[in-house]
Scaffold this active site. Sequence first.
Site, mmCIF file in Angstrom:
data_model
loop_
_atom_site.group_PDB
_atom_site.id
_atom_site.type_symbol
_atom_site.label_atom_id
_atom_site.label_comp_id
_atom_site.label_asym_id
_atom_site.label_seq_id
_atom_site.Cartn_x
_atom_site.Cartn_y
_atom_site.Cartn_z
ATOM 1 N N TRP A 109 0.762 -1.297 -0.027
ATOM 2 C CA TRP A 109 0.012 -0.070 0.142
ATOM 3 C C TRP A 109 0.920 1.396 -0.064
ATOM 4 O O TRP A 109 0.295 2.161 -0.383
ATOM 5 C CB TRP A 109 -0.893 -0.101 1.167
ATOM 6 C CG TRP A 109 -1.886 -0.963 1.156
ATOM 7 C CD1 TRP A 109 -2.190 -2.041 0.275
ATOM 8 C CD2 TRP A 109 -3.055 -1.058 2.335
ATOM 9 N NE1 TRP A 109 -3.152 -3.028 0.641
ATOM 10 C CE2 TRP A 109 -3.942 -2.329 1.894
ATOM 11 C CE3 TRP A 109 -3.581 -0.390 3.295
ATOM 12 C CZ2 TRP A 109 -4.962 -2.657 2.529
ATOM 13 C CZ3 TRP A 109 -4.476 -0.949 4.097
ATOM 14 C CH2 TRP A 109 -5.370 -1.978 3.670
ATOM 15 N N HIS B 295 12.862 -2.648 -0.546
ATOM 16 C CA HIS B 295 11.957 -2.143 -1.880
ATOM 17 C C HIS B 295 12.817 -0.966 -2.453
ATOM 18 O O HIS B 295 13.615 -0.378 -1.970
ATOM 19 C CB HIS B 295 10.664 -1.619 -1.354
ATOM 20 C CG HIS B 295 9.848 -1.070 -2.460
ATOM 21 N ND1 HIS B 295 9.942 0.065 -3.172
ATOM 22 C CD2 HIS B 295 8.858 -1.793 -2.933
ATOM 23 C CE1 HIS B 295 8.948 0.116 -4.093
ATOM 24 N NE2 HIS B 295 8.199 -1.226 -3.955
ATOM 25 N N GLU C 299 11.465 -6.694 -9.204
ATOM 26 C CA GLU C 299 10.936 -5.311 -9.437
ATOM 27 C C GLU C 299 11.819 -4.289 -10.134
ATOM 28 O O GLU C 299 12.518 -3.574 -9.652
ATOM 29 C CB GLU C 299 10.437 -4.602 -8.007
ATOM 30 C CG GLU C 299 9.426 -5.209 -7.297
ATOM 31 C CD GLU C 299 8.426 -4.567 -6.303
ATOM 32 O OE1 GLU C 299 7.414 -4.565 -6.813
ATOM 33 O OE2 GLU C 299 9.141 -3.653 -5.786
ATOM 34 N N GLY D 95 1.720 -2.735 -6.366
ATOM 35 C CA GLY D 95 1.521 -1.323 -5.552
ATOM 36 C C GLY D 95 0.118 -0.770 -5.830
ATOM 37 O O GLY D 95 -0.722 -0.940 -5.296
ATOM 38 N N GLY D 96 0.157 0.078 -6.842
ATOM 39 C CA GLY D 96 -0.948 0.986 -7.102
ATOM 40 C C GLY D 96 -2.515 0.160 -7.132
ATOM 41 O O GLY D 96 -3.398 0.418 -6.684
#
Length: 254
Positions: free
Chosen positions: A11, A96, A168, A235-236
């Site tokens: 989030w 991340h 990622e 994510g989004g």
Amino acid sequence: MKRAQIVAGNWKMNLSFQEGRDLAKEIINNSSPNEVLMVLCPPFVHLNHLSTLVNGISHLEIGAQNCHHLSNGAYTGEVSAGMIKSVGCSFVIIGHSERREYFAENDELLTKKVDAVLGNGMRPIFCCGEKLETREADNQEALVQSQIENALFHLDSEAFSKIVIAYEPVWAIGTGRTASPEQAQEMHAFIRSLILKKYGHEIADSTPILYGGSCKPDNAAEIFSQPDVDGGLIGGASLKANDFIAIASSFPQH
Ligand code: PGA
């Protein structure tokens, strides 16, 4: 061997307590137990409440987005792995690209964070991935190899078996630009080959490797159909219950 399928929602720094509670409830009410593990990774202030909401629901777990590497002390503003564990979390995202970029987290620090998470009986979701200039120079494999070796390969087999890896590519995060299924598969297979060389078949075959970077309901199925892609770090699209559930339903049916 059948690997765990995991879809984790990152989030990031989004949603008030009320908004987060409502999103989690919508996900709980509209998803049903299946083989895919859904991990919600909200900001710290949500962790305690969301842990109680998912308690007893087998396909839902809660994870944090970061932790401090030490267990306690005079580190104003920080949260330790032990504290995260104490509110019922089972995962922590470590390394991340936004932490690496905006908070100067390097491999040495990430090694300590990985140890802190494992030492508290939780599983790190360890993020790796190259920036655009590294891909353009075709150095992405060397970069990802160094990120993984530096932060994870000090672990023994028992500890490594708890690791979840998230590949990622930084150029795909929040940009709407996804790695092609072939690019994702190529890197995931490369990562698995590194694990194979270091830890052998059993661990290489069972380590979940997730893809992250603009993963959405309309591209998840193609990405998840790749043999070495075991799910996603989202994510989004994890901020909308329907999208997150749709992504978790995008694994090929056997
Ligand atoms: P995104 O973010 O899905 O919004 O690209 C993924 C991530 O940063 O984990």
